[in-house]
Scaffold this motif. Structure first.
Motif: not given
Length: 184
Positions: A113-122
């Protein structure tokens, strides 16, 4: 206190309350209760799962929202507080299994989650939920019941809750974009 911190506080409280509620449900709510085992609910055709699975599916999404609004530290604090509250409503073995499962799935959540959430929350919520629900299910079932008999039900039940939450995550992301909080 700004609006996003208040929102994070609401997620925090909801997340930490999901843990004892799920643990309580396992022993008290279901269409059938196995002697010396969990109470079960149907989660698919001929597929049963311990009833707490529904709250844990919600908890996996709320955990991501706590991290988004308040940070990793607060997600971990909520896990420990939820486990402590669980001690008042569930047997010790269930509390230990739940806490261990949440902690291990939280470590996986940090990696996904941590690395993805800035760019692609869903995508981040979906992917971390998918990884977290498998780890959480395997660890919990093995520690709580000594077997993986309800693994398919656990995975399916948690998946339903994560999928149901995704439209709300899309709305949250759109609101964040509108407010200029996050570009995702």
């Amino acid at each position: 206190m700004n609006r996003l911190k208040v929102e994070g506080g609401i997620y925090f409280i909801a997340f930490l309350l999901c843990i004892p509620l799920a643990n309580w449900m396992i022993g008290n709510v279901g269409t059938v209760c196995v002697p010396d085992g969990p109470c079960l609910l149907p989660v698919g055709p001929d597929i049963m799962a311990p009833s707490g699975v529904l709250m844990i599916g919600v908890a996996l999404v709320l955990r991501d929202m706590v991290q988004r609004r308040l940070g990793k530290k607060w997600a971990l604090i909520a896990i420990f507080m939820g486990a402590a509250l669980s001690a008042y409503v569930a047997p010790a073995a269930l509390v230990v299994a739940s806490a261990a499962a949440f902690l291990l799935s939280e470590l996986a959540d940090f990696a996904v989650y941590t690395p993805l959430q800035e760019r692609r929350l869903v995508l981040a919520v979906f992917a971390s939920g998918a990884v977290g629900l498998v780890i959480d299910s395997v660890v919990f079932l093995q520690l709580a019941f000594g077997n993986l008999d309800f693994l398919l039900g656990q995975v399916l039940g948690k998946s339903w809750m994560i999928l149901l939450a995704l439209p709300l995550i899309i709305l949250l992301r759109k609101r964040d974009q509108r407010l200029g909080v996050c570009p995702v």
